[in-house]
Design an enzyme around this catalytic site. Sequence first.
Site, mmCIF file in Angstrom:
data_model
loop_
_atom_site.group_PDB
_atom_site.id
_atom_site.type_symbol
_atom_site.label_atom_id
_atom_site.label_comp_id
_atom_site.label_asym_id
_atom_site.label_seq_id
_atom_site.Cartn_x
_atom_site.Cartn_y
_atom_site.Cartn_z
ATOM 1 C CG HIS A 121 53.562 46.997 42.704
ATOM 2 N ND1 HIS A 121 54.746 47.200 42.545
ATOM 3 C CD2 HIS A 121 52.667 48.594 41.884
ATOM 4 C CE1 HIS A 121 54.843 48.746 41.773
ATOM 5 N NE2 HIS A 121 54.245 49.173 41.149
ATOM 6 C CB CYS A 129 37.302 34.525 43.799
ATOM 7 S SG CYS A 129 36.149 32.720 43.206
ATOM 8 C CB CYS A 134 32.871 34.426 43.473
ATOM 9 S SG CYS A 134 33.578 33.952 44.965
ATOM 10 C CB CYS A 193 32.089 30.743 45.024
ATOM 11 S SG CYS A 193 33.365 30.462 43.811
#
Length: 305
Positions: A121, A129, A134, A193
Site C-alpha cells: 500500500h 510529484c 514529471c 520540476c
Amino acid sequence: MSSDVESFTAHLQSSKRILALLGAGLSASSGLPTFRGAGGLWRSHDATSLATPEAFNADPVLVWQFYSYRRHMALKARPNRAHLALAELARRNPDFMTLSQNVDGLSQRAKHAPEKLQLLHGSLFNVKCTSFYCSYQAENFTDPIVPALAIPFDASDPTTKDAVEERREMDISDVDIRLPSLKITDLPKCPECHQGLLRPGVVWFGESLPSKVLNTVDTFINDSSKIDLILVIGTSARVYPAAGYVDDARAKGARVAVINADPEDIPAGGLGDKDWFFEGDAAQIVPDILKSVIGEIEQPTERLQ
C-alpha cells in the site's frame, strides 16, 4: 501453547523459503493508531474520504494536513520487537520476503532489508510529484515535510503547547489542536520540476496497487521451489490481494502461522490441522517464536530513526 511453539519451532528450523504478511495489528503493538482510529482533531472527519485522488484534487490542503498528522504520529512511534525480529530474519534468511500492508515506515526504521520488504500500500514517507510530465518520487522522513504543516498550537493560550506536548508523551493517538488556514502554495512542491505538488506515496482508494511490487511478489511465489511457511501477523488476510497470497503460499506447500490479538481474525481459507494460531501481542509473540533462528531480540532504549 508450549506444544504449539515446539512444533512451530521444529518446522521453522527446517524452513527455507518463508513469507510474512503484515497488517495494522503489528503497528498497534507500537501504540500507533489505526488508519480509521486517528485521534484528536481528525475524529470529526471520515478518514476514508480523505484517502482518495478526488479528495486531494478537491482539497489538497486538508489531505496534506491529515497525512502530515499521520506522518508525525508514525515517527513518534517506535518499531517494536516484532519489527526488529522480522528485520533480523530477513538478514539471516536469503529466501525470506515480507509483504506489508502498513504504510507507517516502522519496518524500514527497523532496518528491514529493502529488497525483502514489499510495501503493498505504499508508504507515508514516500512522496511523488502529481504533474503528468514529471516522474519524481523519493523517500522523505522529514517532520514536518514543509514548515506550514507543522503541528500547530493555539498562540492565544500559553498553556496549550505544554499540554499538547504532555499529552503526546502519554498518548500519541490524541492530539487536540485546531487546523490553520493554509494556501496551496504552502504545500510541498516537487524539487525536480518545481511545478507539481507532491503527494503522499500511499495507495489511495480507487488506485491500483504498485505493479512493480505485485510483480516482485508474484515472481517469489511462482518460483519453482516450494514455500515452507507463511507468517500472517496482525491481519485477518481476508481482503485481496492479501487473502490470495495466503492461498497461493498454501498451494505451494506452505504451512500457515497466524499471530493476532483477535482469535476471530483468521485467513479467509481458514486454518488446517497443521497450521498454528498464536493469540496475543505480536511484539511479544513474534520474537519469541522466531528466537531459535534469530536469537534474542531486545527493544532498543533509543528511538530508531
